[in-house]
Design an enzyme around this catalytic site. Structure first.
Site, PDB file in Angstrom:
ATOM      1  N   LEU A 123      -9.171  -5.074  11.334  1.00  0.00           N
ATOM      2  CA  LEU A 123      -9.083  -5.380  10.646  1.00  0.00           C
ATOM      3  C   LEU A 123      -8.599  -6.600   9.254  1.00  0.00           C
ATOM      4  CD1 LEU A 123      -9.166  -2.643  11.203  1.00  0.00           C
ATOM      5  CD2 LEU A 123      -7.106  -2.737   8.517  1.00  0.00           C
ATOM      6  N   GLY A 147     -13.198  -7.730   9.678  1.00  0.00           N
ATOM      7  CA  GLY A 147     -13.299  -6.243   9.219  1.00  0.00           C
ATOM      8  C   GLY A 147     -13.731  -6.066   7.988  1.00  0.00           C
ATOM      9  N   GLY A 175       1.697   0.025   9.685  1.00  0.00           N
ATOM     10  CA  GLY A 175       1.849   0.357   7.700  1.00  0.00           C
ATOM     11  C   GLY A 175       0.866   0.501   7.272  1.00  0.00           C
ATOM     12  N   LYS A 203       0.773  -1.197  -0.033  1.00  0.00           N
ATOM     13  CA  LYS A 203       0.259   0.384   0.137  1.00  0.00           C
ATOM     14  C   LYS A 203       1.332   1.292  -0.240  1.00  0.00           C
ATOM     15  CE  LYS A 203      -4.010  -2.140   2.019  1.00  0.00           C
ATOM     16  NZ  LYS A 203      -5.325  -1.820   3.290  1.00  0.00           N
ATOM     17  N   ASN A 262      -5.106   1.873  -1.764  1.00  0.00           N
ATOM     18  CA  ASN A 262      -5.245   0.877  -2.128  1.00  0.00           C
ATOM     19  C   ASN A 262      -6.854   0.012  -3.332  1.00  0.00           C
ATOM     20  OD1 ASN A 262      -7.783   2.679  -0.761  1.00  0.00           O
ATOM     21  ND2 ASN A 262      -8.591   0.425  -0.533  1.00  0.00           N
ATOM     22  N   ASP A 304      -9.623   2.945   2.159  1.00  0.00           N
ATOM     23  CA  ASP A 304     -10.136   2.345   3.382  1.00  0.00           C
ATOM     24  C   ASP A 304     -10.300   2.803   4.288  1.00  0.00           C
ATOM     25  OD1 ASP A 304      -8.694  -0.666   2.872  1.00  0.00           O
ATOM     26  OD2 ASP A 304      -7.081   0.420   2.895  1.00  0.00           O
TER      27      ASP A 304
END
Length: 246
Positions: A206, A229, A129, A65, A86, A102
């Site tokens: 997630l 998620g 991240g 990403k 994403n 996202d």
């Protein structure tokens, strides 16, 4: 034929192909398909595009990403805001535009699950991240203060070793943005003092495969509210579809 797909390093856990394949069937889109493209490195993206001239849009997952940026022509404001991509929009002139759906998917998924706002609604975000960046933007928009948590001491972040029972008590919302617990490594979970969890905690993972990760299981057993998620996956996927078809 219009081909859409997901790029990442390991994709056996993903439901994206199933989700979009079912969507195409419901809409009667016989000319659309969704594929999984496992790339050993983001350097393989140009080769993938050259091999598949029918590609009309791509999703991006862990760990690319952030690494995919050098291969894009430009980024939309959503990706610039988050600092991660994403969704890739493939335009007819060959340009590649990076987007981020996202953070919107997470924000709208969190709203009905966790309604507290302001200073007392503090959160812990496990991971640092691209997904954590998206979660951070959503939390700021919802007025929920938070700390990032990492394995190593990185700037102002907390480490897992610093997550004492007192720290957990002060942060009722805990969000896992790491891949820990994702199928097939279902026995893994973030190293938290789970005994300190209470019914006042809300755990959001997630990860959606498996439906209940060990992280969520431990939370449920402590009486906490839990959510995986999958709702976020659906919301970000629909936002991606809108981008590809605008």
């Amino acid at each position: 034929m219009r081909t859409f797909g997901l790029i990442g390093r390991s994709l056996s856990h993903s439901f994206s192909q199933t989700y979009f394949t079912q969507k195409f069937y419901r809409l009667g889109l016989d000319d659309c398909r969704y594929e999984l493209f496992e790339l050993a490195s983001p350097h393989e993206l140009p080769s993938l595009l050259a091999q598949h001239s029918d590609l009309a849009g791509l999703n991006v997952t862990i760990p690319y990403k952030e690494q995919i940026w050098p291969y894009l022509t430009d980024v939309a404001s959503s990706a610039a805001l988050v600092g991660a991509v994403n969704v890739i929009e493939l335009r007819a002139d060959g340009t590649l535009i990076g987007h981020n759906t996202d953070y919107v998917g997470f924000r709208e998924s969190l709203r009905p699950f966790y309604t507290a706002r302001g200073p007392e609604s503090r959160a812990l975000v496990l991971g640092t991240g691209g997904a954590a960046k998206a979660v951070g933007v959503a939390l700021r928009e919802l007025d929920i203060p938070y700390w990032l948590v990492s394995r190593d001491a990185l700037g102002p972040h907390l480490t897992y070793a610093e997550l004492t029972p007192a720290v957990l008590a002060a942060h009722p919302l805990i969000i896992n943005t790491t891949p820990l617990g994702t199928y097939p490594d279902v026995a893994a979970c973030p190293p938290l003092p789970y005994a300190a969890l209470t019914p006042q905690h809300y755990l959001y993972d997630l990860v959606y495969n498996p439906r209940e990760t060990l992280f969520l299981q431990k939370g449920r057993e402590a009486g906490a509210q839990t959510k995986n998620g999958f709702d976020m996956l659906e919301r970000q996927a629909e936002a991606a579809w809108d981008i590809w078809n605008k």
